[in-house]
Design an enzyme around this catalytic site. Structure first.
Site, PDB file in Angstrom:
ATOM      1  N   ASP A  59      43.159  46.416  41.119  1.00 61.53           N
ATOM      2  CA  ASP A  59      42.735  47.677  40.522  1.00 61.53           C
ATOM      3  C   ASP A  59      41.603  47.458  39.528  1.00 61.53           C
ATOM      4  O   ASP A  59      40.653  48.237  39.465  1.00 61.53           O
ATOM      5  CB  ASP A  59      43.915  48.346  39.810  1.00 61.53           C
ATOM      6  N   CYS A  75      45.992  38.829  38.578  1.00 60.03           N
ATOM      7  CA  CYS A  75      47.373  39.310  38.651  1.00 60.03           C
ATOM      8  C   CYS A  75      48.181  38.516  39.677  1.00 60.03           C
ATOM      9  O   CYS A  75      49.394  38.353  39.530  1.00 60.03           O
ATOM     10  CB  CYS A  75      47.405  40.785  39.024  1.00 60.03           C
ATOM     11  N   SER A 117      44.961  54.981  35.213  1.00 55.20           N
ATOM     12  CA  SER A 117      45.457  53.631  35.005  1.00 55.20           C
ATOM     13  C   SER A 117      46.525  53.654  33.930  1.00 55.20           C
ATOM     14  O   SER A 117      46.541  54.530  33.059  1.00 55.20           O
ATOM     15  CB  SER A 117      44.308  52.720  34.571  1.00 55.20           C
ATOM     16  N   CYS A 119      49.994  42.445  41.000  1.00 57.99           N
ATOM     17  CA  CYS A 119      49.185  43.610  40.654  1.00 57.99           C
ATOM     18  C   CYS A 119      49.956  44.903  40.905  1.00 57.99           C
ATOM     19  O   CYS A 119      50.975  44.923  41.592  1.00 57.99           O
ATOM     20  CB  CYS A 119      47.867  43.595  41.427  1.00 57.99           C
ATOM     21  N   ASP A 120      49.444  45.985  40.363  1.00 63.20           N
ATOM     22  CA  ASP A 120      50.180  47.241  40.229  1.00 63.20           C
ATOM     23  C   ASP A 120      50.939  47.682  41.472  1.00 63.20           C
ATOM     24  O   ASP A 120      52.129  47.980  41.413  1.00 63.20           O
ATOM     25  CB  ASP A 120      49.227  48.369  39.825  1.00 63.20           C
ATOM     26  N   LYS A 121      50.270  47.783  42.616  1.00 68.80           N
ATOM     27  CA  LYS A 121      50.900  48.382  43.793  1.00 68.80           C
ATOM     28  C   LYS A 121      51.830  47.414  44.506  1.00 68.80           C
ATOM     29  O   LYS A 121      52.614  47.830  45.365  1.00 68.80           O
ATOM     30  CB  LYS A 121      49.841  48.921  44.761  1.00 68.80           C
ATOM     31  N   GLU A 135      42.213  55.833  40.343  1.00 63.09           N
ATOM     32  CA  GLU A 135      42.536  55.867  38.918  1.00 63.09           C
ATOM     33  C   GLU A 135      41.266  56.093  38.111  1.00 63.09           C
ATOM     34  O   GLU A 135      40.232  55.487  38.389  1.00 63.09           O
ATOM     35  CB  GLU A 135      43.195  54.554  38.487  1.00 63.09           C
ATOM     36  N   CYS A 189      47.808  42.630  33.893  1.00 59.81           N
ATOM     37  CA  CYS A 189      47.245  43.213  32.673  1.00 59.81           C
ATOM     38  C   CYS A 189      48.311  43.384  31.601  1.00 59.81           C
ATOM     39  O   CYS A 189      49.401  43.882  31.863  1.00 59.81           O
ATOM     40  CB  CYS A 189      46.569  44.535  32.999  1.00 59.81           C
TER      41      CYS A 189
END
Length: 564
Positions: free
Chosen positions: A83, A51, A474, A124-126, A448, A196
């Protein structure tokens, strides 16, 4: 005229700042540079995760564009947690915590060095909510540059993504997939750099930031490996310098109306449950009056019109080719579901940005639908309430064959225990898995539950088993799953009082989550309940557990602090 170095001159002007300037001269600054705006580049590049492994080229492009536009770039790093790599392990407890650390780290550099603006680059996500929280907190001119999505993988003629690998684990344990094919999926699911690829959390948040007005049009669905992503990073830097000149600040852009736009797009694209938690945190940072009930209000107004994984068909690269988020926004705008007068980082309003976007999506694509032909007539992220979660919890309710389920509770006090039972095939049709003590304080960190939910899907139980947790899911999760249960188990929420075998109801139509036990029995159990000892007493996780708010308030660490 406003001075472009209004903030940074605090450390560069005057006789008393001679030592400060010496530090800059050591890095190659010249005297003429001290009148320029100093713009931070919060660079999330790392080789921890695909990511973020492609972010350096974006940071380099941003630096070059900033310097060419008359600014002085100051690059600093921000951390990330993968993640996908931490999933299913104790390491995942650091994921949500990293959101706060990212926000804090950007605030430290922007305010500690008196920067005049900041370009935040994340993958990435956060990285996404952490960066936006920092922009809202510091309120200096800023822009978010998303690192870009990953492209799909392929194996034996089948298109793959990271969730394919998680679900393959369940398929293998149930005998539906050979070891050779499991290895094949594992090795081909992620073909290169980028976040992702479905409408999982990173792509959900990037799409929402575009709708919010804090990222450039079309930037949220570009692939990291494509040249247009680098060009977009450079353009973002140029736009940011103009924002510095015009004193256009994040809180001019992030308003209640623009958040409504962002959440409307989240509903329209079928986005991640994590968006609920993250926008509660972003609005808290921006000091906007926003509650968990606002998501339900918008859900009832906005249909799902984009057919995206995990519950749908397509990936972010397909959405980009179909017209991207601007096409989705134009459909919503024409339908009266967006506020067209909201300002964006470009200086233009939403309506002006979308002026030349077609009102109808192209006929040769199947990703984006019209309002009169939606996938679902209402949004998919529902807020459920009941005696298990009086503060509210979050469920994806579209695409379910069975929107209501009542069954026996299978109770686990950690994700690890639940996963062991699932892998041993001890969960059966009709069961409702309860995973508790995984909340903001109890986990801590709200892990998650992609590993257990994907394993259930892989075993063919995705439609017939419910799952309730005070942890998170997730963006890749689908099925009859309910997360963010609040109050959480660690503070004595009703989820802590569920016994093995109790009857539990999840009803998506009635927006209900209920423990079917008498009030008298619940009161008796509550009186007997004792709070467990904290799992951590030192270090970052202990600090987060002591400060974290309820999930219904965003699980943030700077809310209602005791400053006495």
């Amino acid at each position: 005229m406003k001075r472009l170095n209004e903030r940074s001159r605090m450390v560069t002007e005057g006789v008393a700042r001679a030592p400060n300037r010496s530090m800059y001269y050591a890095m190659g600054y010249e005297e003429k540079d001290f009148v320029k705006p100093m713009v931070g580049v919060a660079n999330g590049h790392s080789t921890i995760t695909p990511c973020n492994s492609g972010l350096q080229k974006l940071a380099d492009a941003a630096v070059e564009a900033l310097e060419a536009a008359g600014a002085k770039a100051q690059v600093f790093g921000t951390p990330t947690v993968s993640d996908g790599i931490g999933m299913g392990t104790e390491g995942m407890k650091y994921s949500l915590v990293s959101r706060e650390v990212i926000a804090d780290s950007i605030e430290v550099c922007v305010n500690g060095l008196w920067q005049d603006g900041v370009v935040v680059i994340g993958g990435c996500d956060k990285n996404m909510p952490g960066g936006m929280m920092a922009l809202a907190r510091t309120n200096v001119p800023g822009i978010y540059v998303y690192g870009g999505t990953i492209k799909p993988g392929h194996f034996k003629g089948k298109e793959l993504n990271i969730v394919s690998a998680f679900e393959a684990v369940g398929e293998f344990t149930s005998g539906r997939l050979s070891e050779e094919d499991l290895k094949g999926v594992e090795q081909h699911a992620c073909p290169g750099s980028g976040s992702c690829g479905g409408m999982y959390t990173a792509n959900t948040m990037s799409s929402s930031f575009e709708a919010l007005g804090m990222s450039l049009p079309y930037s949220s669905t570009m692939a990291n490996v494509d040249a247009e992503k680098v060009a977009s990073a450079a353009e973002s830097a140029r736009v940011l310098v103009e924002a510095v000149k015009n004193n256009l600040r994040p809180r001019d852009i992030i308003t209640k109306k623009s958040v409504e736009n962002a959440v409307s797009v989240i509903m329209a694209v079928g986005g991640s449950t994590n968006a609920v938690l993250h926008f509660l945190a972003i609005t808290s940072a921006a000091e906007i009056d926003w509650t968990i009930d606002d998501f339900e209000r918008i859900r009832k107004q906005v249909p799902v019109i984009v057919d995206m994984k995990p519950s749908g068909t397509y990936l972010a690269t397909d959405l980009h080719q179909a017209g991207g988020i601007p096409q989705v926004m134009k459909i919503l705008l024409d339908g009266g579901l967006l506020h067209g007068d909201c300002i964006t980082i470009t200086g233009k309003t939403i309506a002006e940005v979308l002026k030349d976007v077609p009102s109808v999506p192209r006929a040769d694509q199947k990703v984006i639908r019209t309002l009169d032909n939606p996938l679902y007539k209402q949004g998919h992220l529902a807020i459920l309430k009941g005696n298990i979660s009086p503060e509210g919890c979050v469920a994806k309710i579209t695409g379910l064959k069975n929107p209501s389920i009542t069954g026996p509770a299978r109770v686990f006090d950690s994700e690890d225990d639940a996963m062991a039972a699932i892998m041993a095939q001890k969960i059966k049709d009709g069961d409702i898995v309860v995973i508790r003590y995984e909340g903001p304080k109890g986990g801590p960190g709200m892990r998650e539950m992609l590993a257990p939910t994907s394993a259930l899907v892989g075993q063919g139980l995705g439609e017939s088993v419910g799952l309730i947790t005070d942890g998170r899911f997730s963006g890749g999760t689908w099925g009859m799953v309910v997360g963010h249960v609040a109050p959480e188990a660690f503070v004595g929420g009703t989820i802590a009082l569920i016994n093995e075998g109790d009857s539990v109801t999840i009803d998506a139509h009635q927006l209900l989550i209920q423990l079917n036990v008498s009030e008298e029995e619940i009161a008796k159990r509550r009186a007997a309940w004792k709070q467990p000892k904290p799992r951590y007493t030192r270090g970052l996780l202990a600090k987060y557990a002591s400060l974290a708010s309820s999930a219904s308030k965003g699980a943030v660490t700077d809310l209602n602090l005791d400053l006495t």
